[in-house]
Motif scaffolding. Structure first.
Motif, PDB file in Angstrom:
ATOM      1  N   LYS A 183       0.846  -1.232  -0.466  1.00 39.59           N
ATOM      2  CA  LYS A 183      -0.023  -0.265   0.530  1.00 39.59           C
ATOM      3  C   LYS A 183       0.960   1.028   0.266  1.00 39.59           C
ATOM      4  O   LYS A 183       0.660   2.205  -0.657  1.00 39.59           O
ATOM      5  N   LEU A 184       2.143   1.084   0.417  1.00 41.52           N
ATOM      6  CA  LEU A 184       2.648   2.649   1.008  1.00 41.52           C
ATOM      7  C   LEU A 184       3.488   2.676  -0.058  1.00 41.52           C
ATOM      8  O   LEU A 184       3.777   3.317  -0.771  1.00 41.52           O
ATOM      9  N   MET A 185       4.052   1.343  -1.216  1.00 44.27           N
ATOM     10  CA  MET A 185       4.869   1.320  -2.370  1.00 44.27           C
ATOM     11  C   MET A 185       3.732   2.230  -3.252  1.00 44.27           C
ATOM     12  O   MET A 185       4.125   2.943  -4.247  1.00 44.27           O
ATOM     13  N   ARG A 186       2.523   1.475  -3.500  1.00 41.47           N
ATOM     14  CA  ARG A 186       1.286   2.382  -4.213  1.00 41.47           C
ATOM     15  C   ARG A 186       1.535   3.423  -4.229  1.00 41.47           C
ATOM     16  O   ARG A 186       1.035   3.998  -5.279  1.00 41.47           O
ATOM     17  N   LYS A 187       1.034   3.926  -2.828  1.00 43.57           N
ATOM     18  CA  LYS A 187       0.664   4.972  -2.492  1.00 43.57           C
ATOM     19  C   LYS A 187       2.126   6.402  -2.924  1.00 43.57           C
ATOM     20  O   LYS A 187       1.006   7.363  -3.130  1.00 43.57           O
ATOM     21  N   HIS A 188       3.279   5.596  -2.541  1.00 45.65           N
ATOM     22  CA  HIS A 188       4.378   6.738  -3.359  1.00 45.65           C
ATOM     23  C   HIS A 188       4.998   6.838  -4.649  1.00 45.65           C
ATOM     24  O   HIS A 188       6.045   7.515  -4.900  1.00 45.65           O
ATOM     25  N   SER A 189       4.078   5.566  -5.641  1.00 42.22           N
ATOM     26  CA  SER A 189       4.583   5.694  -6.884  1.00 42.22           C
ATOM     27  C   SER A 189       6.307   5.058  -6.333  1.00 42.22           C
ATOM     28  O   SER A 189       7.359   5.057  -6.957  1.00 42.22           O
ATOM     29  N   VAL A 190       6.809   4.352  -5.340  1.00 35.97           N
ATOM     30  CA  VAL A 190       7.646   3.942  -5.093  1.00 35.97           C
ATOM     31  C   VAL A 190       7.997   2.223  -5.436  1.00 35.97           C
ATOM     32  O   VAL A 190       6.928   1.364  -5.636  1.00 35.97           O
ATOM     33  N   ARG A 191       9.202   1.592  -6.065  1.00 35.03           N
ATOM     34  CA  ARG A 191       9.662  -0.026  -6.376  1.00 35.03           C
ATOM     35  C   ARG A 191      10.740   0.243  -5.163  1.00 35.03           C
ATOM     36  O   ARG A 191      10.439  -1.824  -5.213  1.00 35.03           O
ATOM     37  N   SER A 192      10.924   0.409  -3.952  1.00 38.82           N
ATOM     38  CA  SER A 192      11.521   0.093  -2.738  1.00 38.82           C
ATOM     39  C   SER A 192      11.244   0.887  -1.735  1.00 38.82           C
ATOM     40  O   SER A 192      10.919   2.206  -1.553  1.00 38.82           O
ATOM     41  N   ILE A 193      11.508  -0.004  -0.601  1.00 37.39           N
ATOM     42  CA  ILE A 193      11.031   0.788   0.298  1.00 37.39           C
ATOM     43  C   ILE A 193      11.907   0.592   1.963  1.00 37.39           C
ATOM     44  O   ILE A 193      12.056  -0.987   1.861  1.00 37.39           O
ATOM     45  N   ILE A 194      11.977   1.565   2.407  1.00 39.59           N
ATOM     46  CA  ILE A 194      13.459   0.700   3.686  1.00 39.59           C
ATOM     47  C   ILE A 194      12.372   0.436   5.184  1.00 39.59           C
ATOM     48  O   ILE A 194      11.960   0.977   5.183  1.00 39.59           O
ATOM     49  N   VAL A 195      13.049  -0.573   6.029  1.00 35.06           N
ATOM     50  CA  VAL A 195      13.029  -1.365   6.749  1.00 35.06           C
ATOM     51  C   VAL A 195      13.834  -0.874   7.529  1.00 35.06           C
ATOM     52  O   VAL A 195      15.072  -1.128   7.659  1.00 35.06           O
ATOM     53  N   GLU A 196      12.882  -0.438   8.771  1.00 34.72           N
ATOM     54  CA  GLU A 196      13.795   0.473   9.774  1.00 34.72           C
ATOM     55  C   GLU A 196      14.652  -0.424  10.617  1.00 34.72           C
ATOM     56  O   GLU A 196      14.093  -1.715  10.777  1.00 34.72           O
TER      57      GLU A 196
END
Length: 130
Positions: free
Chosen positions: A27-40
């Motif tokens: 959902k975050l990836m779609r909302k922000h139009s990104v292909r990767s996200i950082i895992v804290e």
């Protein structure tokens, strides 16, 4: 030219807690139009992770995982490959090509500074030919 001059700074990155479900990450990836996200990281001396479309495809589609049962921690690359912001971009590019990766975290003193992608490096080349 140094990595810090080319990277995307951490303020522009999207991150997620390791306990988030894969559905929440998507959902975050779609909302922000990104292909990767950082895992804290989970503690001060822990490591950052990275979740990409590739991780998700492998875990969910190829291995029949459940996006509501799997946590981001289960599928992320932890620790994610990283390098220093003080490194020359040419060495970063060589590292990325040799390792067949498209993005790499920029971490100094175990704190996230940003991310460097192949697109960031290619944009430098494109700007230099104009």
């Amino acid at each position: 030219m140094l990595v810090k001059e080319v990277m995307t700074p951490k303020e522009k990155l999207i991150s997620v807690e390791p306990t988030a479900t894969v559905r929440e990450a998507l959902k975050l990836m779609r909302k922000h139009s990104v292909r990767s996200i950082i895992v804290e990281k989970t503690q001060d001396d822990g490591a950052y992770g990275l979740v990409t479309f590739k991780n998700i495809l492998q875990s969910i589609v190829a291995e029949d995982g459940d996006i509501d049962l799997l946590n981001v921690y289960d599928i992320a690359a932890i620790p994610a490959m990283s390098l220093s912001s003080q490194l020359n971009v040419k060495y970063a590019a060589k590292m990325m090509v040799t390792s067949s990766i498209k993005r790499i975290l920029v971490v100094d003193n175990n704190e996230l500074q940003g991310i460097l992608t192949m697109t960031d490096i290619i944009e430098i080349l494109m700007d230099s030919v104009e």
